[in-house]
Scaffold this motif. Sequence first.
Motif, short mmCIF file in Angstrom:
data_model
loop_
_atom_site.label_atom_id
_atom_site.label_comp_id
_atom_site.label_asym_id
_atom_site.label_seq_id
_atom_site.Cartn_x
_atom_site.Cartn_y
_atom_site.Cartn_z
N SER A 105 0.82 -1.22 0.00
CA SER A 105 0.00 0.00 0.00
C SER A 105 0.84 1.26 0.00
CB SER A 105 -0.94 0.00 1.20
OG SER A 105 -0.21 0.04 2.39
N ALA A 107 1.53 2.93 -2.23
CA ALA A 107 1.18 3.71 -3.41
C ALA A 107 0.57 5.05 -3.05
CB ALA A 107 0.21 2.92 -4.28
N GLY A 108 -0.67 5.04 -2.56
CA GLY A 108 -1.39 6.29 -2.32
C GLY A 108 -1.20 6.81 -0.91
N ALA A 109 -2.15 7.63 -0.44
CA ALA A 109 -2.04 8.27 0.87
C ALA A 109 -2.40 7.29 1.98
CB ALA A 109 -2.98 9.46 0.94
#
Lengths: 109, 109
Positions: A105, A107-109
């Motif tokens: 995870s 990847a994003g915020a």
Amino acid sequence: METVACCTPMTREPMTAPQAERVSALLKALADPVRLQLLSLVASHEGGEACVCDLAEAFDLSQPTISHHLKVLHGSGLLERSKRGVWVYYKVADEVLNSLGKLISSAGA
Amino acid sequence: METVACCTPMTREPMTAPQAERVSALLKALADPVRLQLLSLVASHEGGEACVCDLAEAFDLSQPTISHHLKVLHGSGLLERSKRGVWVYYKVADEVLNSLGKLISSAGA
DNA sequence: GATAAATATTGACAGAGATCGATGTCCGGT
DNA sequence: ACCGGACATCGATCTCTGTCAATATTTATC
């Protein structure tokens, strides 16, 4: 038990082949519906532990098959094993699962 | 594109069979060294996008094999596809990857 | 419109993995 | 010491998956 893939969030710079090999070994162990259910059964069981007899009942599969899946999970380091008397108890290796999740995870915020 | 497995941290209560099926489908797509490297290559590429030609160079594999892996990643919802001219650009589906990671690391802190 | 380049699809094959029945091992109780 | 129960290992089978060579499809260019 070394870390999954130290501090390389996979989205910053490309993974090396050995890194990918190690991470995919963990993911392969996890990428089976029965093993996912086994893991969640163990994790949600009281005390965070469950013996094979508790687990086997939840499936319509033979005992050797369950034993095989548990071996895969344990062999990859996702489950810890402890034998008490006639029973064998399994427990989720929190740190391993945790760092694996974080790696994915990243990847994003 | 529905959520991976809405709000069930997998350590609270056991996963259902359909949940496990869906999550394992995503994990299967991810559980390959080549696909992991492809994903990280795409993610770390400038603009978060990369065309097949950029990716294929990094491997000692045939073009159809790379194309196959990209199809698996796209089919599972982990990569987004966009065609521009003769080239096809892939981009990481941040939300999918993110929620998958969170689901896995729902074990520890 | 024919050609060339980028990517996808197809068909075939080898290796990996999931499952089962049968059997083995280890431990507790009688 | 024997027996029964819990779990693991073994051997076989069947399915799934990664890989390639060959071919198809799409698109820009001349």
